[in-house]
Design a protein around this motif. Structure first.
Motif, PDB file in Angstrom:
ATOM      1  N   GLU A 306       0.832  -1.311   0.043  1.00  0.00           N
ATOM      2  CA  GLU A 306      -0.192  -0.034  -0.212  1.00  0.00           C
ATOM      3  C   GLU A 306       0.753   1.157   0.085  1.00  0.00           C
ATOM      4  N   GLN A 307       1.803   1.197   0.680  1.00  0.00           N
ATOM      5  CA  GLN A 307       2.898   2.432   1.015  1.00  0.00           C
ATOM      6  C   GLN A 307       3.421   2.758  -0.440  1.00  0.00           C
ATOM      7  N   LEU A 308       3.658   1.685  -1.179  1.00  0.00           N
ATOM      8  CA  LEU A 308       4.324   1.737  -2.563  1.00  0.00           C
ATOM      9  C   LEU A 308       3.242   2.039  -3.647  1.00  0.00           C
ATOM     10  N   GLY A 309       2.024   2.278  -3.282  1.00  0.00           N
ATOM     11  CA  GLY A 309       1.003   2.446  -3.980  1.00  0.00           C
ATOM     12  C   GLY A 309       0.658   1.281  -5.010  1.00  0.00           C
ATOM     13  N   VAL A 310       0.843   0.368  -4.714  1.00  0.00           N
ATOM     14  CA  VAL A 310       0.506  -1.187  -5.354  1.00  0.00           C
ATOM     15  C   VAL A 310      -0.633  -1.832  -4.684  1.00  0.00           C
ATOM     16  N   ALA A 311      -1.785  -2.200  -5.591  1.00  0.00           N
ATOM     17  CA  ALA A 311      -2.909  -2.961  -5.276  1.00  0.00           C
ATOM     18  C   ALA A 311      -2.423  -4.419  -4.740  1.00  0.00           C
ATOM     19  N   SER A 312      -3.267  -5.030  -4.025  1.00  0.00           N
ATOM     20  CA  SER A 312      -2.915  -6.392  -3.749  1.00  0.00           C
ATOM     21  C   SER A 312      -4.304  -7.246  -3.307  1.00  0.00           C
ATOM     22  N   LEU A 313      -4.040  -8.534  -3.203  1.00  0.00           N
ATOM     23  CA  LEU A 313      -5.198  -9.040  -2.586  1.00  0.00           C
ATOM     24  C   LEU A 313      -4.713 -10.244  -1.957  1.00  0.00           C
ATOM     25  N   ARG A 314      -5.288 -10.456  -0.605  1.00  0.00           N
ATOM     26  CA  ARG A 314      -5.170 -11.449   0.478  1.00  0.00           C
ATOM     27  C   ARG A 314      -5.711 -12.817   0.009  1.00  0.00           C
ATOM     28  N   THR A 315      -5.098 -13.738  -0.101  1.00  0.00           N
ATOM     29  CA  THR A 315      -5.841 -15.051  -0.124  1.00  0.00           C
ATOM     30  C   THR A 315      -5.096 -16.336   0.464  1.00  0.00           C
ATOM     31  N   VAL A 316      -5.282 -17.216   0.069  1.00  0.00           N
ATOM     32  CA  VAL A 316      -4.647 -18.550   0.506  1.00  0.00           C
ATOM     33  C   VAL A 316      -4.351 -19.538  -0.459  1.00  0.00           C
ATOM     34  N   THR A 317      -3.467 -20.259  -0.490  1.00  0.00           N
ATOM     35  CA  THR A 317      -3.205 -21.375  -1.386  1.00  0.00           C
ATOM     36  C   THR A 317      -4.238 -22.433  -1.178  1.00  0.00           C
ATOM     37  N   LEU A 318      -4.850 -23.133  -2.446  1.00  0.00           N
ATOM     38  CA  LEU A 318      -6.085 -23.930  -2.123  1.00  0.00           C
ATOM     39  C   LEU A 318      -5.735 -25.514  -2.587  1.00  0.00           C
ATOM     40  N   PRO A 319      -5.614 -26.370  -1.480  1.00  0.00           N
ATOM     41  CA  PRO A 319      -5.323 -27.663  -1.770  1.00  0.00           C
ATOM     42  C   PRO A 319      -6.339 -28.499  -2.369  1.00  0.00           C
ATOM     43  N   ARG A 320      -6.055 -29.620  -3.162  1.00  0.00           N
ATOM     44  CA  ARG A 320      -7.071 -30.017  -4.165  1.00  0.00           C
ATOM     45  C   ARG A 320      -8.377 -30.248  -3.552  1.00  0.00           C
ATOM     46  N   SER A 321      -8.369 -30.947  -2.234  1.00  0.00           N
ATOM     47  CA  SER A 321      -9.580 -31.189  -1.689  1.00  0.00           C
ATOM     48  C   SER A 321     -10.589 -30.150  -1.504  1.00  0.00           C
ATOM     49  N   GLU A 322      -9.937 -28.960  -1.023  1.00  0.00           N
ATOM     50  CA  GLU A 322     -10.868 -27.766  -0.857  1.00  0.00           C
ATOM     51  C   GLU A 322     -10.987 -26.955  -2.246  1.00  0.00           C
ATOM     52  N   TYR A 323     -10.289 -27.263  -3.277  1.00  0.00           N
ATOM     53  CA  TYR A 323     -10.575 -26.713  -4.472  1.00  0.00           C
ATOM     54  C   TYR A 323     -12.058 -27.449  -5.045  1.00  0.00           C
ATOM     55  N   TRP A 324     -12.054 -28.586  -4.799  1.00  0.00           N
ATOM     56  CA  TRP A 324     -13.237 -29.137  -5.457  1.00  0.00           C
ATOM     57  C   TRP A 324     -14.359 -29.079  -4.492  1.00  0.00           C
ATOM     58  N   SER A 325     -14.134 -28.894  -3.028  1.00  0.00           N
ATOM     59  CA  SER A 325     -15.362 -29.135  -2.298  1.00  0.00           C
ATOM     60  C   SER A 325     -16.452 -27.726  -2.277  1.00  0.00           C
ATOM     61  N   GLY A 326     -15.466 -26.864  -2.547  1.00  0.00           N
ATOM     62  CA  GLY A 326     -16.184 -25.390  -2.521  1.00  0.00           C
ATOM     63  C   GLY A 326     -16.517 -24.904  -3.986  1.00  0.00           C
ATOM     64  N   MET A 327     -16.506 -25.414  -5.066  1.00  0.00           N
ATOM     65  CA  MET A 327     -16.359 -24.777  -6.296  1.00  0.00           C
ATOM     66  C   MET A 327     -17.714 -24.662  -6.758  1.00  0.00           C
ATOM     67  N   VAL A 328     -18.817 -25.641  -6.710  1.00  0.00           N
ATOM     68  CA  VAL A 328     -20.044 -25.585  -7.371  1.00  0.00           C
ATOM     69  C   VAL A 328     -21.317 -25.140  -6.496  1.00  0.00           C
ATOM     70  N   GLU A 329     -22.026 -24.285  -6.993  1.00  0.00           N
ATOM     71  CA  GLU A 329     -23.352 -23.857  -6.215  1.00  0.00           C
ATOM     72  C   GLU A 329     -24.261 -23.682  -7.526  1.00  0.00           C
ATOM     73  N   GLN A 330     -25.578 -24.157  -6.899  1.00  0.00           N
ATOM     74  CA  GLN A 330     -26.843 -24.179  -7.715  1.00  0.00           C
ATOM     75  C   GLN A 330     -27.420 -22.614  -7.517  1.00  0.00           C
ATOM     76  N   VAL A 331     -27.643 -22.092  -8.261  1.00  0.00           N
ATOM     77  CA  VAL A 331     -28.438 -20.652  -8.117  1.00  0.00           C
ATOM     78  C   VAL A 331     -29.728 -20.640  -8.707  1.00  0.00           C
ATOM     79  N   GLY A 332     -30.790 -19.808  -8.199  1.00  0.00           N
ATOM     80  CA  GLY A 332     -32.090 -19.556  -9.036  1.00  0.00           C
ATOM     81  C   GLY A 332     -31.891 -18.912 -10.253  1.00  0.00           C
ATOM     82  N   SER A 333     -30.964 -17.835 -10.273  1.00  0.00           N
ATOM     83  CA  SER A 333     -31.031 -17.013 -11.414  1.00  0.00           C
ATOM     84  C   SER A 333     -29.713 -16.769 -11.875  1.00  0.00           C
TER      85      SER A 333
END
Ligand SMILES: C[C@](O)(CO)[C@H](O)COP(=O)(O)OP(=O)(O)OC[C@H]1O[C@@H](n2ccc(N)nc2=O)[C@H](O)[C@@H]1O
Ligand SMILES: Nc1ncnc2c1ncn2[C@@H]1O[C@H](COP(=O)(O)OP(=O)(O)OP(=O)(O)O)[C@@H](O)[C@H]1O
Length: 339
Positions: A306-333
């Motif tokens: 931020e002090q350098l004026g550079v945008a960033s995003l905070r995230t976590v690395t995603l192991p394979r099991s979590e990659y698949w478990s949270g991926m898909v969602e059924q939605v109404g519209s």
């Protein structure tokens, strides 16, 4: 109903560029790692009667993303329908949250997400080999998103092998305002490396493969593996980085991209501040990432950027099991914005 798919991103923990091939691509060895940061790809699809023509409609919230046959998600759906031998009416909406031309594989991930959404919507699943084949036709970075987690990429990056799970850790992605064109970065690499023999160029690939194998093996072979260590300490990712830093774990694109954009080197140095396990350019950039032992260290990196004026995003690395478990969602519209 529609299916909303989290279209996760990737970083390249290491990337070695080998010789240019006759087909215009370069041989690569790379270790991909998926991240939790994602776009959202929503797919609605209905089968049409035999004889009807398939109809595709693609919308997005980002003007830089093409909405026709140039879009990776469109290409993937077209190929999948052909492979399945069916006609359908398909709507795809891409909610962009990740940078375009960032080196995070966002466009490639959108293609994989569109396939997963389409299969859900139609209640069919392409055979595993066919999925990987059409993914590779759409782009070198697409097949990795059909595996997720830590993935070894060979060939031109499209030949993918699942690697042992690396435990999740804090990741900060720096998002410089410049975009880097991947083909242009490869061309620049060729110009810089003209004096290298084909053998020397191939050796780079071998050295990275060896660093990956040695790093992933270390916690087991040395008998020091322990799940109880703080943050990254004692886990295979840490071992990989520790072994790799002394050997060959790096991204060859840094040689090209840092020369063209010296500010990016400055950002890497900033990411490498206290508590950073490893920092590097991702793909051909312009995004860079840092992996941190603790959340506090990651917060500190965000503050320094931020002090350098550079945008960033905070995230976590995603192991394979979590990659698949949270991926898909059924939605109404199709275009609901709930997350
Ligand atoms: C740089 C990376 O992001 C690393 O993960 C990928 O290698 C790029 O993968 P991608 O964006 O899916 O790339 P593609 O769409 O397959 O290729 C785009 C262009 O990049 C160049 N390209 C790509 C991959 C590769 N192994 N060698 C290349 O020379 C080619 O000029 C190609 O026409
Ligand atoms: N679904 C998509 N999302 C974003 N860009 C797309 C998409 N389909 C095609 N494109 C085009 O592809 C170009 C590169 O997109 P992308 O964001 O995937 O690059 P990248 O993050 O550098 O990916 P990689 O790490 O695979 O090189 C964009 O300039 C855009 O014109």
């Amino acid at each position: 109903m529609a299916t909303r798919v989290r279209s996760y991103s990737k970083i390249n923990l290491g990337l070695a560029i080998g010789p240019a091939r006759a087909d215009g691509f370069h041989a690569l060895t790379t270790l991909y790692q998926t991240l939790a940061a994602h776009d959202l790809v929503t797919v609605a699809a209905e089968l049409l009667a035999p004889g009807a023509e398939s109809r595709l409609l693609l919308t997005t919230n980002d003007r830089r993303v093409p909405t026709d046959g140039r879009n990776t998600a469109w290409k993937m759906v077209e190929r999948a329908l052909g492979e399945l031998g069916v006609r359908a009416e398909v709507s795809i909406h891409i909610e962009k949250r990740l940078p375009v031309q960032g080196g995070l594989g966002a466009g490639s991930a959108n293609a994989a997400a569109a396939l997963i959404g389409l299969e859900r919507e139609l209640g069919v699943r392409l055979e595993g080999g066919a999925r990987l084949r059409i993914a590779a036709e759409v782009g070198s970075d697409v097949p990795l998103f059909l595996l997720g987690g830590a993935v070894l990429g060979l060939g031109r990056g499209e030949e993918v092998y699942p690697m042992p799970e690396l435990p999740a850790c804090s990741c900060v992605v720096a998002l410089p305002s410049v975009g880097v064109s991947t083909p242009a970065a490869f061309r620049e690499w060729d110009t810089q490396q003209m004096q290298l023999t084909a053998e020397a160029a191939s050796d780079r690939l071998k050295r990275l493969s060896q660093a990956i194998a040695a790093g992933l093996c270390e916690p087991h072979s040395s008998g020091v593996f322990s799940a109880s260590g703080e943050g990254l300490a004692g886990n295979p990712l840490s071992a990989l980085v520790r072994t790799g830093t002394n050997a060959e774990l790096r991204n060859d694109f840094e040689e090209v991209v840092f020369r063209q954009h010296p500010a990016l080197f400055q950002i890497k140095r900033t990411l490498e501040g206290s508590g950073c396990e490893y920092a590097a350019l991702s793909g051909s950039g312009s995004a860079l990432f840092g992996l941190y032992r603790t959340d506090d260290a990651a917060s500190e990196a965000v503050r320094r950027l931020e002090q350098l004026g550079v945008a960033s995003l905070r995230t976590v690395t995603l192991p394979r099991s979590e990659y698949w478990s949270g991926m898909v969602e059924q939605v109404g519209s199709c275009y609901s914005s709930r997350q």
